[in-house]
Design a protein around this motif. Structure first.
Motif, PDB file in Angstrom:
ATOM      1  N   GLN A  46       0.954  -1.365  -0.051  1.00  0.00           N
ATOM      2  CA  GLN A  46      -0.057   0.022   0.053  1.00  0.00           C
ATOM      3  C   GLN A  46       0.891   1.120  -0.114  1.00  0.00           C
ATOM      4  OE1 GLN A  46      -2.475  -0.406   3.447  1.00  0.00           O
ATOM      5  NE2 GLN A  46      -3.104  -2.610   2.611  1.00  0.00           N
ATOM      6  N   THR A  47       2.080   1.211   0.707  1.00  0.00           N
ATOM      7  CA  THR A  47       2.826   2.433   0.848  1.00  0.00           C
ATOM      8  C   THR A  47       3.436   2.878  -0.496  1.00  0.00           C
ATOM      9  OG1 THR A  47       3.074   2.085   3.106  1.00  0.00           O
ATOM     10  CG2 THR A  47       4.922   3.340   1.933  1.00  0.00           C
ATOM     11  N   LEU A  48       3.916   1.438  -1.252  1.00  0.00           N
ATOM     12  CA  LEU A  48       4.730   1.597  -2.523  1.00  0.00           C
ATOM     13  C   LEU A  48       3.628   2.114  -3.539  1.00  0.00           C
ATOM     14  CD1 LEU A  48       6.947  -1.449  -2.432  1.00  0.00           C
ATOM     15  CD2 LEU A  48       7.586   0.671  -1.928  1.00  0.00           C
ATOM     16  N   LEU A  49       2.378   1.611  -3.680  1.00  0.00           N
ATOM     17  CA  LEU A  49       1.568   1.849  -4.668  1.00  0.00           C
ATOM     18  C   LEU A  49       1.021   3.419  -4.122  1.00  0.00           C
ATOM     19  CD1 LEU A  49      -0.619  -1.087  -5.190  1.00  0.00           C
ATOM     20  CD2 LEU A  49       1.012  -0.345  -6.788  1.00  0.00           C
ATOM     21  N   GLY A  50       0.705   3.618  -3.293  1.00  0.00           N
ATOM     22  CA  GLY A  50       0.388   5.130  -2.778  1.00  0.00           C
ATOM     23  C   GLY A  50       1.264   6.180  -2.885  1.00  0.00           C
ATOM     24  N   VAL A  51       2.687   5.975  -2.598  1.00  0.00           N
ATOM     25  CA  VAL A  51       3.581   6.935  -3.014  1.00  0.00           C
ATOM     26  C   VAL A  51       3.864   7.171  -4.623  1.00  0.00           C
ATOM     27  CG1 VAL A  51       6.084   7.544  -2.903  1.00  0.00           C
ATOM     28  CG2 VAL A  51       4.837   6.494  -0.826  1.00  0.00           C
ATOM     29  N   GLY A  52       3.626   5.959  -5.448  1.00  0.00           N
ATOM     30  CA  GLY A  52       3.791   5.928  -6.744  1.00  0.00           C
ATOM     31  C   GLY A  52       2.601   6.641  -7.234  1.00  0.00           C
ATOM     32  N   LEU A  53       1.414   6.520  -7.150  1.00  0.00           N
ATOM     33  CA  LEU A  53       0.093   6.989  -7.678  1.00  0.00           C
ATOM     34  C   LEU A  53       0.035   8.459  -7.037  1.00  0.00           C
ATOM     35  CD1 LEU A  53      -2.409   4.187  -7.446  1.00  0.00           C
ATOM     36  CD2 LEU A  53      -0.936   4.785  -9.482  1.00  0.00           C
ATOM     37  N   GLY A  54       0.668   8.683  -5.896  1.00  0.00           N
ATOM     38  CA  GLY A  54       0.514  10.052  -5.510  1.00  0.00           C
ATOM     39  C   GLY A  54       1.434  11.054  -6.080  1.00  0.00           C
ATOM     40  N   LEU A  55       2.519  10.697  -6.706  1.00  0.00           N
ATOM     41  CA  LEU A  55       3.384  11.194  -7.239  1.00  0.00           C
ATOM     42  C   LEU A  55       2.887  11.397  -8.655  1.00  0.00           C
ATOM     43  CD1 LEU A  55       6.904   9.886  -6.008  1.00  0.00           C
ATOM     44  CD2 LEU A  55       6.223  12.110  -5.780  1.00  0.00           C
ATOM     45  N   LEU A  56       2.525  10.616  -9.222  1.00  0.00           N
ATOM     46  CA  LEU A  56       1.763  10.486 -10.559  1.00  0.00           C
ATOM     47  C   LEU A  56       0.611  11.771 -10.672  1.00  0.00           C
ATOM     48  CD1 LEU A  56       1.401   9.424 -13.418  1.00  0.00           C
ATOM     49  CD2 LEU A  56       0.005   7.936 -12.746  1.00  0.00           C
ATOM     50  N   TRP A  69       0.249  14.085  -8.504  1.00  0.00           N
ATOM     51  CA  TRP A  69       0.667  15.298  -7.919  1.00  0.00           C
ATOM     52  C   TRP A  69       1.414  16.107  -9.246  1.00  0.00           C
ATOM     53  CZ3 TRP A  69       6.042  16.726  -6.849  1.00  0.00           C
ATOM     54  CH2 TRP A  69       6.566  18.118  -6.186  1.00  0.00           C
ATOM     55  N   GLY A  70       2.258  15.100 -10.077  1.00  0.00           N
ATOM     56  CA  GLY A  70       2.852  15.709 -11.096  1.00  0.00           C
ATOM     57  C   GLY A  70       1.914  15.970 -12.516  1.00  0.00           C
ATOM     58  N   SER A  71       0.817  15.880 -12.398  1.00  0.00           N
ATOM     59  CA  SER A  71      -0.059  15.669 -13.368  1.00  0.00           C
ATOM     60  C   SER A  71      -1.252  16.726 -13.246  1.00  0.00           C
ATOM     61  CB  SER A  71      -0.589  14.411 -13.996  1.00  0.00           C
ATOM     62  OG  SER A  71      -1.166  13.826 -13.115  1.00  0.00           O
ATOM     63  N   ARG A  72      -0.983  17.972 -12.786  1.00  0.00           N
ATOM     64  CA  ARG A  72      -2.284  18.789 -12.311  1.00  0.00           C
ATOM     65  C   ARG A  72      -3.063  19.040 -13.300  1.00  0.00           C
ATOM     66  NH1 ARG A  72       1.206  22.357  -7.714  1.00  0.00           N
ATOM     67  NH2 ARG A  72       2.087  20.550  -6.715  1.00  0.00           N
ATOM     68  N   THR A  73      -2.552  19.267 -14.525  1.00  0.00           N
ATOM     69  CA  THR A  73      -3.189  19.770 -15.707  1.00  0.00           C
ATOM     70  C   THR A  73      -3.919  18.512 -16.449  1.00  0.00           C
ATOM     71  OG1 THR A  73      -1.312  19.694 -17.090  1.00  0.00           O
ATOM     72  CG2 THR A  73      -1.784  21.628 -15.965  1.00  0.00           C
ATOM     73  N   MET A  74      -3.805  17.271 -15.816  1.00  0.00           N
ATOM     74  CA  MET A  74      -4.452  16.236 -16.805  1.00  0.00           C
ATOM     75  C   MET A  74      -5.995  16.377 -16.799  1.00  0.00           C
ATOM     76  SD  MET A  74      -3.976  12.056 -15.640  1.00  0.00           S
ATOM     77  CE  MET A  74      -4.928  12.449 -14.133  1.00  0.00           C
ATOM     78  N   PRO A  75      -6.419  16.116 -17.757  1.00  0.00           N
ATOM     79  CA  PRO A  75      -8.058  16.169 -17.934  1.00  0.00           C
ATOM     80  C   PRO A  75      -8.715  15.166 -17.124  1.00  0.00           C
ATOM     81  CG  PRO A  75      -7.110  16.448 -20.001  1.00  0.00           C
ATOM     82  CD  PRO A  75      -5.914  16.010 -19.062  1.00  0.00           C
ATOM     83  N   GLY A  76      -9.806  15.430 -16.248  1.00  0.00           N
ATOM     84  CA  GLY A  76     -10.235  14.471 -15.610  1.00  0.00           C
ATOM     85  C   GLY A  76      -9.599  14.069 -14.538  1.00  0.00           C
ATOM     86  N   LEU A 102       3.376  15.913  -0.025  1.00  0.00           N
ATOM     87  CA  LEU A 102       3.794  16.522  -1.280  1.00  0.00           C
ATOM     88  C   LEU A 102       3.228  18.214  -0.982  1.00  0.00           C
ATOM     89  CD1 LEU A 102       3.326  14.143  -3.967  1.00  0.00           C
ATOM     90  CD2 LEU A 102       5.359  15.021  -3.124  1.00  0.00           C
ATOM     91  N   GLY A 103       2.191  18.202  -0.365  1.00  0.00           N
ATOM     92  CA  GLY A 103       1.656  19.750  -0.220  1.00  0.00           C
ATOM     93  C   GLY A 103       2.485  20.542   0.882  1.00  0.00           C
ATOM     94  N   SER A 104       3.367  19.673   1.627  1.00  0.00           N
ATOM     95  CA  SER A 104       4.026  20.494   2.753  1.00  0.00           C
ATOM     96  C   SER A 104       5.424  20.632   2.354  1.00  0.00           C
ATOM     97  CB  SER A 104       4.090  19.600   3.933  1.00  0.00           C
ATOM     98  OG  SER A 104       4.881  18.272   3.543  1.00  0.00           O
ATOM     99  N   VAL A 105       5.685  20.388   1.024  1.00  0.00           N
ATOM    100  CA  VAL A 105       7.163  20.753   0.398  1.00  0.00           C
ATOM    101  C   VAL A 105       6.759  22.308  -0.183  1.00  0.00           C
ATOM    102  CG1 VAL A 105       8.807  19.990  -1.145  1.00  0.00           C
ATOM    103  CG2 VAL A 105       7.619  18.413  -0.294  1.00  0.00           C
ATOM    104  N   PRO A 106       8.092  23.012   0.446  1.00  0.00           N
ATOM    105  CA  PRO A 106       7.914  24.549  -0.015  1.00  0.00           C
ATOM    106  C   PRO A 106       8.063  24.394  -1.633  1.00  0.00           C
ATOM    107  CG  PRO A 106       9.393  24.152   1.774  1.00  0.00           C
ATOM    108  CD  PRO A 106       8.973  22.771   1.429  1.00  0.00           C
ATOM    109  N   ARG A 107       7.448  25.424  -2.447  1.00  0.00           N
ATOM    110  CA  ARG A 107       7.609  25.337  -3.750  1.00  0.00           C
ATOM    111  C   ARG A 107       8.869  25.980  -4.236  1.00  0.00           C
ATOM    112  NH1 ARG A 107       3.927  24.696  -7.602  1.00  0.00           N
ATOM    113  NH2 ARG A 107       2.192  24.719  -6.139  1.00  0.00           N
ATOM    114  N   ALA A 108       9.351  26.850  -3.402  1.00  0.00           N
ATOM    115  CA  ALA A 108      10.688  27.378  -3.631  1.00  0.00           C
ATOM    116  C   ALA A 108      11.833  26.492  -3.677  1.00  0.00           C
ATOM    117  CB  ALA A 108      10.831  28.479  -2.550  1.00  0.00           C
TER     118      ALA A 108
END
Length: 309
Positions: A98-108, A110-117, A196-202
């Motif tokens: 669950q941790t490996l899948l959760g981190v992988g899908l979470g990164l996916l 998080w990195g595709s904020r403009t993905m349709p749907g 990921l939301g707690s990481v400073p954008r700068a």
């Protein structure tokens, strides 16, 4: 003169501090009362009952037996150590997947904020976490059914033989574990997105400007700031997975044989089917100590990493 009069009108500092402490006590009193009534008193009652031999069906009063229930458990009564080992396997493998899948899908995501749907996909992905475990277990029992289950129909369509997933000792444990992973991987996705939301954008932008590879960005920036939330999610899943009961009861009831009998299933059987309250109380105390030990290890590791950081 007016300033002196105003100063004299103020209450003494000690009186203000006493009134502040009184207000704090009044605000905390309902919480403390709830904790004492629903946590402390039942825990003390459970601890006292664990030193007695008492059955609800015997009609006899509790009989003090000292540490006999604990010794019987330590000697392996009802295959206690086998159930505990099976539970640790269930928790370790399940939480890791669950941790490996959760981190992988979470990164996916998080990195595709403009993905349709994207929002619709996240909503559908979090749906299993909202379902009750009893309903999920019943649902998958029909999916795994060897005669008319949807999974076996797919296997037949592919030209493969039918499999009795929940009736075969070789597959029952892993079939239940797969359902648990399907149900709770979205929780780790949610914790990953929070981390990921707690990481400073700068800092992320600086890492991109420096052209750091993703592996270094993940370990040096993302994991550095989000490890506390991730560890908290792993801790919560570990404790919750250790108590897995309502998912197994509608699927296998601990069978076939003892292949899916975790410690929570055996505790439920001793307490609410056999009504052996003294033995089941000692069983519960053992599990409480194991849970406290696991939590202490997680907190120690988390504080150790924080001190090193």
């Amino acid at each position: 003169m007016a300033a002196l009069a105003d100063t004299a009108a103020l209450p003494p500092p000690r009186r203000r501090a006493d009134s502040h402490r009184g207000l704090v006590f009044v605000l905390l009193a309902p919480v403390l009362a709830f904790f004492v009534v629903f946590n402390t008193i039942p825990l003390l009652w459970l601890l006292g009952l664990s030193f007695h031999s008492f059955s609800l069906t015997s009609g006899q009063p509790p009989e003090f037996v000292g540490f006999r229930n604990y010794v019987q458990l330590w000697m392996g009564r009802n295959n206690f150590w086998g159930d505990l080992q099976r539970t640790f396997t269930f928790v370790g493998v399940g939480v890791t997947i669950q941790t490996l899948l959760g981190v992988g899908l979470g990164l996916l995501f998080w990195g595709s904020r403009t993905m349709p749907g994207r929002r619709l996909a996240l909503t559908l992905l979090f749906a299993p976490m909202v379902l009750t475990p009893v309903a999920t277990g019943t649902f998958f029992r029909f999916i795994y059914d060897p005669n008319f289950g949807a999974l076996n129909q797919i296997l037949l369509g592919l030209g493969l033989p039918m499999v009795d997933f929940l009736g075969n000792p070789r597959t029952a444990f892993w079939a239940v574990l797969a359902v648990d992973c399907w149900m709770w991987t979205p929780f780790m996705i949610l914790m990953t997105l929070a981390a990921l939301g707690s990481v400073p954008r700068a800092e992320l932008e600086a890492a991109e400007i420096d052209r750091l590879p993703f592996r270094k960005r993940f370990t040096l920036v993302i994991l550095h700031h989000g490890k506390f939330i991730l560890m908290l999610g792993i801790l919560l899943r570990t404790i919750d997975s250790f108590k897995t009961l309502d998912l197994i009861i509608p699927m296998t009831k601990g069978g076939p044989g003892q292949q899916t009998r975790l410690v929570a299933v055996e505790l439920n059987k001793q307490a609410f089917e056999s009504f052996n309250m003294g033995f089941s109380s000692a069983y519960a105390v053992y599990l409480l100590l194991v849970s406290i030990a696991m939590t202490s290890i997680f907190i120690f590791v988390l504080n150790l990493r924080r001190r090193r950081g």
